[in-house]
Scaffold this motif. Structure first.
Motif, PDB file in Angstrom:
ATOM      1  N   TRP A 198      41.935 116.155  34.822  1.00  0.00           N
ATOM      2  CA  TRP A 198      40.623 116.249  35.855  1.00  0.00           C
ATOM      3  C   TRP A 198      39.468 115.750  34.665  1.00  0.00           C
ATOM      4  O   TRP A 198      38.455 115.315  35.224  1.00  0.00           O
ATOM      5  CB  TRP A 198      40.322 117.687  36.202  1.00  0.00           C
ATOM      6  CG  TRP A 198      40.126 118.655  35.093  1.00  0.00           C
ATOM      7  CD1 TRP A 198      39.096 119.243  34.338  1.00  0.00           C
ATOM      8  CD2 TRP A 198      41.229 119.883  35.013  1.00  0.00           C
ATOM      9  NE1 TRP A 198      39.543 120.184  33.447  1.00  0.00           N
ATOM     10  CE2 TRP A 198      40.749 120.459  33.773  1.00  0.00           C
ATOM     11  CE3 TRP A 198      42.484 119.802  35.484  1.00  0.00           C
ATOM     12  CZ2 TRP A 198      41.512 121.920  33.412  1.00  0.00           C
ATOM     13  CZ3 TRP A 198      43.141 121.270  35.054  1.00  0.00           C
ATOM     14  CH2 TRP A 198      42.806 122.029  33.726  1.00  0.00           C
ATOM     15  N   ASP A 199      39.929 115.727  33.299  1.00  0.00           N
ATOM     16  CA  ASP A 199      38.752 115.158  32.544  1.00  0.00           C
ATOM     17  C   ASP A 199      38.925 113.580  32.525  1.00  0.00           C
ATOM     18  O   ASP A 199      37.808 112.956  32.070  1.00  0.00           O
ATOM     19  CB  ASP A 199      39.090 115.602  31.189  1.00  0.00           C
ATOM     20  CG  ASP A 199      38.847 117.109  30.996  1.00  0.00           C
ATOM     21  OD1 ASP A 199      37.805 117.643  31.162  1.00  0.00           O
ATOM     22  OD2 ASP A 199      39.764 117.985  30.422  1.00  0.00           O
ATOM     23  N   ASN A 200      39.692 113.081  33.256  1.00  0.00           N
ATOM     24  CA  ASN A 200      39.809 111.524  33.488  1.00  0.00           C
ATOM     25  C   ASN A 200      39.215 111.067  34.658  1.00  0.00           C
ATOM     26  O   ASN A 200      38.949 109.931  35.062  1.00  0.00           O
ATOM     27  CB  ASN A 200      41.206 111.093  33.374  1.00  0.00           C
ATOM     28  CG  ASN A 200      41.934 111.032  31.971  1.00  0.00           C
ATOM     29  OD1 ASN A 200      41.117 111.395  30.834  1.00  0.00           O
ATOM     30  ND2 ASN A 200      42.953 110.451  31.743  1.00  0.00           N
ATOM     31  N   GLU A 201      38.799 112.123  35.433  1.00  0.00           N
ATOM     32  CA  GLU A 201      38.170 111.677  36.961  1.00  0.00           C
ATOM     33  C   GLU A 201      37.057 111.031  36.985  1.00  0.00           C
ATOM     34  O   GLU A 201      36.561 110.396  37.935  1.00  0.00           O
ATOM     35  CB  GLU A 201      38.102 112.831  37.807  1.00  0.00           C
ATOM     36  CG  GLU A 201      39.602 113.483  37.923  1.00  0.00           C
ATOM     37  CD  GLU A 201      39.587 114.928  38.940  1.00  0.00           C
ATOM     38  OE1 GLU A 201      38.422 115.346  39.222  1.00  0.00           O
ATOM     39  OE2 GLU A 201      40.821 115.076  39.319  1.00  0.00           O
ATOM     40  N   TRP A 202      36.166 110.753  35.805  1.00  0.00           N
ATOM     41  CA  TRP A 202      34.901 110.298  36.035  1.00  0.00           C
ATOM     42  C   TRP A 202      34.983 108.714  36.050  1.00  0.00           C
ATOM     43  O   TRP A 202      34.097 108.035  36.360  1.00  0.00           O
ATOM     44  CB  TRP A 202      34.324 110.385  34.461  1.00  0.00           C
ATOM     45  CG  TRP A 202      34.847 109.879  33.460  1.00  0.00           C
ATOM     46  CD1 TRP A 202      35.602 110.781  32.517  1.00  0.00           C
ATOM     47  CD2 TRP A 202      34.913 108.813  32.670  1.00  0.00           C
ATOM     48  NE1 TRP A 202      36.351 109.755  31.336  1.00  0.00           N
ATOM     49  CE2 TRP A 202      35.611 108.911  31.522  1.00  0.00           C
ATOM     50  CE3 TRP A 202      33.925 107.600  33.004  1.00  0.00           C
ATOM     51  CZ2 TRP A 202      35.820 107.834  30.878  1.00  0.00           C
ATOM     52  CZ3 TRP A 202      34.224 106.541  32.090  1.00  0.00           C
ATOM     53  CH2 TRP A 202      34.988 106.669  30.768  1.00  0.00           C
ATOM     54  N   LEU A 203      36.320 108.261  35.816  1.00  0.00           N
ATOM     55  CA  LEU A 203      36.573 106.703  35.667  1.00  0.00           C
ATOM     56  C   LEU A 203      37.167 106.690  37.261  1.00  0.00           C
ATOM     57  O   LEU A 203      37.713 105.354  37.410  1.00  0.00           O
ATOM     58  CB  LEU A 203      37.279 106.238  34.655  1.00  0.00           C
ATOM     59  CG  LEU A 203      37.233 104.759  34.283  1.00  0.00           C
ATOM     60  CD1 LEU A 203      35.716 104.234  34.249  1.00  0.00           C
ATOM     61  CD2 LEU A 203      38.083 104.539  32.927  1.00  0.00           C
ATOM     62  N   ILE A 204      37.417 107.549  37.868  1.00  0.00           N
ATOM     63  CA  ILE A 204      38.177 107.367  39.163  1.00  0.00           C
ATOM     64  C   ILE A 204      37.390 107.615  40.205  1.00  0.00           C
ATOM     65  O   ILE A 204      36.836 108.576  40.394  1.00  0.00           O
ATOM     66  CB  ILE A 204      39.325 108.229  39.296  1.00  0.00           C
ATOM     67  CG1 ILE A 204      40.372 107.785  37.933  1.00  0.00           C
ATOM     68  CG2 ILE A 204      40.142 107.988  40.462  1.00  0.00           C
ATOM     69  CD1 ILE A 204      41.368 109.051  38.172  1.00  0.00           C
ATOM     70  N   GLY A 205      37.401 106.644  41.582  1.00  0.00           N
ATOM     71  CA  GLY A 205      36.496 107.027  42.645  1.00  0.00           C
ATOM     72  C   GLY A 205      36.287 105.672  43.521  1.00  0.00           C
ATOM     73  O   GLY A 205      36.527 104.658  42.876  1.00  0.00           O
TER      74      GLY A 205
END
Length: 337
Positions: free
Chosen positions: A52-59
């Protein structure tokens, strides 16, 4: 998403000879795999990070858009979700957890990608920090599967200076009497807080502190930042033995140790077939641009693109919107090639 899936690895023999029995790889996916399995992106985690710490670059609207790509985020061995000192039964539990290399992590991820999903070729491998190290390793271990890589704020080989920094983190964790050689009954909180303070002087640049940019993150003073951000970071469900396992992985990272290269990092980098877009941060104290400039010189098809600014290593953490836009735009350009 705090939820995750688990891929059972069975008896996993590691590069240094130990066998983890009943090993497992935790992962999460975003988006749907195309019928031809051609839209998969691998985005590994970093030191102590969880998926979940990688989700800032996903969307939606970003390059890593789940509406277009099937994004796989595997959790590193040792991070507390995948097989780790904190969740492995005896005899390889806690202080007895074996040495894990970056090569071991990629070998486990390769099994997930090929055995679970039947993917023969990835559209992209990318990652921050230790995730960047895994990105390089993917391109060396499986060149036929990786047409593009985008490692950011990380390296193909841990430098001597970086190893020295990590010795400070290790010393802080293990000096706490509660640590008890790794057989602690309660978390070594004093050691975790001390490790956080060691980290604080390295994660962001001198200029970041000079300009008091921690105030932009919502902290009212330097001490508030050291306690609220850094100590909070290390006390957020992070186990000391897990941290030390990943620290050893980091200290000993070197694509030259891939079987067949005999420790020759230059030869390993020269074997990469992927188009590489390498993005160090301008003032990263762990992985300075000149280190990655050296790596790029030895990769046949590579470009160095420095992330400008003063956020240091955490330019790749999603903390600063301007850095996020820079990384996302670079990934978009790479995916268009």
């Amino acid at each position: 998403m705090l939820e995750y899936k688990t891929f059972e690895l069975g008896n996993l023999t590691l590069q240094h000879g130990a066998t983890l029995r009943g090993a497992r790889l935790a992962y999460q996916t975003y988006g749907e795999l195309a019928p031809d399995r051609g839209n998969a992106i691998l985005y590994p985690t970093w030191y102590s990070g969880r998926h979940w710490d990688n989700e800032w670059l996903i969307g939606p609207g970003m390059t890593l858009d789940p509406g277009r790509y099937f994004i796989i985020v595997p959790n590193m061995l040792g991070n507390g979700l995948s097989s780790s000192p904190s969740n492995t039964p005896p005899p390889y539990d806690r202080a007895r957890f074996p040495r894990v290399t970056v090569y071991d992590n990629v070998a486990a991820q390769h099994r997930l990608v090929t055995e679970k999903f039947g993917i023969e070729r990835l559209a992209l491998v990318t990652g921050w920090s230790m995730g960047a190290g895994q990105t390089y390793q993917w391109a060396v271990s499986h060149p036929e599967m990786v047409p593009r890589i985008a490692p950011f704020c990380g390296s193909s080989r841990t430098s001597t200076h970086n190893r020295v920094f990590l010795e400070g983190v290790k010393a802080a964790l293990t000096a706490d009497a509660t640590f008890a050689g790794g057989w602690y009954a309660h978390p070594p909180v004093t050691g975790l807080r001390a490790a956080a303070r060691v980290y604080a002087g390295w994660g962001f640049s001198q200029a970041f502190y000079w300009r008091h940019l921690y105030e932009e993150l919502g902290y009212s003073s330097l001490e508030d930042f050291l306690v609220g951000f850094w100590e909070g970071f290390f006390l957020d469900d992070r186990d000391a033995n897990n941290l030390l396992t990943m620290l050893w992985t980091w200290q000993n990272a070197d694509v030259g140790q891939t079987p067949g290269f005999g420790g020759d990092t230059v030869a390993a980098l020269g074997s990469i077939k992927a188009r590489a877009l390498v993005m160090p941060a301008e003032k990263d104290l762990y992985f300075p641009p000149e280190d990655e400039e050296w790596a790029v010189r030895h990769i046949p098809d590579a470009e160095l693109r420095v992330i400008p600014g003063v956020w240091g290593h955490f330019a790749g953490h999603g903390s600063n919107p301007e850095d996020t836009r820079f990384i996302d735009a670079a990934l978009r350009e790479l995916m268009s090639l």
